[in-house]
Design an enzyme around this catalytic site. Structure first.
Site, mmCIF file in Angstrom:
data_model
loop_
_atom_site.group_PDB
_atom_site.id
_atom_site.type_symbol
_atom_site.label_atom_id
_atom_site.label_comp_id
_atom_site.label_asym_id
_atom_site.label_seq_id
_atom_site.Cartn_x
_atom_site.Cartn_y
_atom_site.Cartn_z
ATOM 1 N N HIS A 34 -15.653 50.080 40.373
ATOM 2 C CA HIS A 34 -15.515 48.968 41.317
ATOM 3 C C HIS A 34 -16.042 49.355 42.691
ATOM 4 O O HIS A 34 -16.247 50.527 42.978
ATOM 5 C CB HIS A 34 -14.042 48.573 41.442
ATOM 6 C CG HIS A 34 -13.204 49.687 41.999
ATOM 7 N ND1 HIS A 34 -12.763 50.730 41.228
ATOM 8 C CD2 HIS A 34 -12.763 49.940 43.259
ATOM 9 C CE1 HIS A 34 -12.077 51.582 41.975
ATOM 10 N NE2 HIS A 34 -12.062 51.115 43.218
ATOM 11 N N HIS A 117 -19.774 51.536 47.703
ATOM 12 C CA HIS A 117 -20.141 52.488 46.677
ATOM 13 C C HIS A 117 -19.291 52.293 45.426
ATOM 14 O O HIS A 117 -18.264 51.617 45.469
ATOM 15 C CB HIS A 117 -19.941 53.925 47.180
ATOM 16 C CG HIS A 117 -18.515 54.272 47.423
ATOM 17 N ND1 HIS A 117 -17.835 53.859 48.556
ATOM 18 C CD2 HIS A 117 -17.613 54.955 46.665
ATOM 19 C CE1 HIS A 117 -16.587 54.298 48.490
ATOM 20 N NE2 HIS A 117 -16.421 54.955 47.353
#
Length: 173
Positions: A34, A117
């Site tokens: 995620h 990220h």
């Protein structure tokens, strides 16, 4: 209860990230790959409805965006986390900022600057970090996809995270 807000990428990108996370991320079984939009925060049961209403308004006022990944990077020397670097497109940064602008639940609880990220390795020793990063950086990572939603998660007693509610981005939603 602990809550957090994330974007889940496509299954294809999750499969790529998990191919590394299984080996290099001790949290891989607790949450799928995620992008964290808002770190874990405490919320009382009676406040969930008002938070959900705020998130619907933010989603309606935010635009879908293109998620681009072109390289692998690391937060070293701050910590030994290795990640797929997500391009910080304007719509993603704007959504992140809206989730940190205000009082109460939306207060700014950021520990670090926003670096979008997807973690693929963490809690590595210095030697392991160096070896893994060196080999993974040689990969030709090129991925692009559309994102049209984000998710409010909550943490279960066993530490696993699960979706509480999903919010679609855009005025027509």
């Amino acid at each position: 209860m602990k809550y957090g807000i994330v974007v889940f990428p496509s299954k294809k990108l999750q499969d790529l990230a998990n191919s590394y996370r299984k080996r290099y991320d001790p949290h891989h079984a607790l949450i799928p790959p995620h992008i964290t939009l808002k770190n874990a925060f405490e919320l009382k049961d009676e406040d969930v409805k008002s938070v959900s209403d705020e998130l619907h308004a933010i989603a309606k006022d935010s635009s879908p965006f293109t998620l681009n990944i072109r390289k692998v990077s690391s937060f070293s020397p701050v910590n030994n986390t290795i990640y797929l670097k997500v391009d910080p497109v304007e719509e993603l940064v704007s959504l992140h900022d809206k989730l940190h602008a205000g009082n109460g639940f939306l207060s700014d609880n950021r520990e670090y600057n926003f670096v979008p990220h997807i973690t693929i390795g963490q809690k590595l020793s210095d030697d392991e970090h160096s070896d893994v990063l060196g080999s993974i950086k040689m990969l030709n990572v090129a991925h692009e996809e559309s994102v049209d939603r984000f998710h409010l998660l909550y943490q279960l007693e066993d530490g696993m995270w699960t979706v509480y509610e999903t919010f679609r981005l855009g005025k027509e939603c």
